[in-house]
Design an enzyme around this catalytic site. Sequence first.
Site, PDB file in Angstrom:
ATOM      1  N   ASP A 118       6.170  -2.394  -3.962  1.00 19.66           N
ATOM      2  CA  ASP A 118       4.890  -2.858  -4.490  1.00 19.66           C
ATOM      3  C   ASP A 118       4.687  -2.412  -5.935  1.00 19.66           C
ATOM      4  O   ASP A 118       5.118  -1.325  -6.331  1.00 19.66           O
ATOM      5  CB  ASP A 118       3.745  -2.305  -3.637  1.00 19.66           C
ATOM      6  CG  ASP A 118       3.813  -2.792  -2.212  1.00 19.66           C
ATOM      7  OD1 ASP A 118       3.020  -3.665  -1.849  1.00 19.66           O
ATOM      8  OD2 ASP A 118       4.676  -2.289  -1.454  1.00 19.66           O
ATOM      9  N   LYS A 119       3.968  -3.243  -6.698  1.00 18.91           N
ATOM     10  CA  LYS A 119       3.622  -2.866  -8.063  1.00 18.91           C
ATOM     11  C   LYS A 119       2.419  -1.930  -8.076  1.00 18.91           C
ATOM     12  O   LYS A 119       2.447  -0.858  -8.686  1.00 18.91           O
ATOM     13  CB  LYS A 119       3.329  -4.112  -8.904  1.00 18.91           C
ATOM     14  CG  LYS A 119       2.861  -3.778 -10.321  1.00 18.91           C
ATOM     15  CD  LYS A 119       2.602  -5.027 -11.149  1.00 18.91           C
ATOM     16  CE  LYS A 119       2.149  -4.657 -12.559  1.00 18.91           C
ATOM     17  NZ  LYS A 119       1.920  -5.845 -13.413  1.00 18.91           N
TER      18      LYS A 119
END
Length: 694
Positions: free
Chosen positions: A333-334
């Site tokens: 995930d960012k």
Amino acid sequence: MLRSFSYLTDHTGFCGTIKNAPSDFVVTEIELPEHLLRDARAESLQKTSEAPLEQSTQCLPPPKKPRTEPPGRCAEGCCGAPRPPQPDPSWAGGHCSASPNKNQHEGEPELKPVLEEAGILDSLLGKPMSELLNKFACDLKDAWDVENNADAGPREFSLGPILDKKNRADLHSAVRQKFPFLVTVTKDNEMIVKGNADYRELSQLVTEKETSDFFKFLDAKLENSTFAFEPDGNKEHRKVVHHFISRKFGKLLETKSFTVTDANEQPNMSILVRFREKSWSRKRSAGGFQGKQDIYTAFTLQKENLETLEAIGFLAAELGVLPSDFSYTGIKDKKAITYQPMVVKKVTPERLKEIGSKMEKKGMRIHNIHSACQHLRLGQLKGNRFDIVVRDLSHHSHDSSADLKERISEAMENVERKGFVNYYGPQRFGQGQNVQTDQIGLALLNEKMVKAVKLFFTPEDTDDPVNNAKRYFLQTEDAKGALVILPEFKVREKMLLRALNRYGVNHEGCTKGWLNIPHSMRIFYVHAYCSKIWNEAASYRLKIYGSEVVEGDLVFSEDNDESVPLNDKVHVVTAPEVSANKYSINQVVLPMVGHSIKYPSNKVGQWYHERLSKDELQMCKFRVSPLQLNIPGCYRPILKNVQNLSYFLEDSEKGIEIEDNHLNESKVSLHISFDLDPSCYATVCLREIMKCDF
């Protein structure tokens, strides 16, 4: 991407927000214990290589010599061990070598790994079944030792059904380590043990001990390791051994003879074996194998508010290597703090340490830097650990209940018991972007190269250097000018623009532009499209059939025998099997579209055909030759379970855990932790728990 899709469970759920800050969403990769212990296992194999065979297998007779020993060769054990072969530098295995250790000191605990394997078998099978397996192994080996024995043909022994996937994997490994002359296969969760015909054939050519050590080396699969057979002055016999290995393991191994000094200080010849690399065939020179060995450095990457590929772009630009020189086991995930193991090629640990302070300014930290001997592979990831904070808790608008804590408890218990639909998460498709990755993938599959490039450079609605460069390129098609504006860390974009500047923004130029991007990045977009189709198929399957197994469904046999083709492990459920409740919904899989997979033989299979036709794709179209993309397809379980789930409620202002039943919603946050298998998405699991789309 998931808003209209099905849920598995029927609880009410609750509302809340996630990823308010990166620290609210922490992801840590869980590596397989076997991967972490692989170097130690190889070392253990070296230490046990000189142990007498009756000790290392606990039931076999002393090693025999079926072959004729060449003149001048020292009989085994009569005058000390021969010196290990000294190959040219290109065959140096380094500390990863699984070759027998000739310099072991007396008194070292040689039997420890064997006893550990025996203990694993006892714990996994139970003492009675473990003893039956031991007797089967002894009887089979005795039959092999009797010349022309009519009973020495194929024999099998069933360990019974082993339902737990991890237990099956542990058993496969433990049986092979304790009994290298056996192989294990799985048939509908039943584990079968039988004699290894290749082991038997090699044992007719070399000593029993060499055969055992060779198959342990083969099982360890250490890419840069080497294995040495005993010195052998008989050229014709060496040729037979070379031919055997080439015939049986030619795609995996390669061999070469080297001059060595035997125990009598006389020159002799020995066969060395090593694992092939795909690139070696291109690197060979007329004089033999290329001498230079690649350098690999392993590390743990901690990143915050960065995509995995973006972080790799920063690292590659700073280190002066290509993004393809990095290996990892998943995209993280960012909007999170994530921890994941990586390996980089052509970079020393010292060089990696030098850039640590610069990377911290980019939102990255580099931990646990150490030398490695090969790239990471996909199978080396056990899963991910998630530690998540859900804030702004409240009831759904349609929920009249006054007890939010009860709603949360109900949701947790339901999902822990039943699992969740195994959708690909929104981050797979570029959540919130104007153009999502699956749209680019579809354009590539349809070989619309110019369209794919323009989709790739579609900017977001923000005013920053990256999106300004994209906007400029789409307006002017001036690749050179866009390159000047684009920040250095945008590696993929720069690779593509350089090719477009050279070849033009037409079909041919865009094709060459895509080819300028590493294969792993090109195929990422195609996989995103395949993932979108899988999500739609899973939702359709659950809507028309629910959570019951029906005729025509596909179930997957987790057979670890790599010689069995993937499609032979997939079974189409029959009507009698449905009536007998032979399979559960947890065993049902759906295909990821590709050119070499089966489709369900019910309404779901027909849905796939209609859906792909809608996108102008045919079943045989999942090869994009101009881009060197080959998409055979695979299978994914419809449902997944969550492991090690735990949670508590906390007062957001005071930072203390809440135990009473009356919650002030605006001041309460939910802390939740759980483990998921590889390729499972925490946002999808949370969607099932909360009945919210993110």
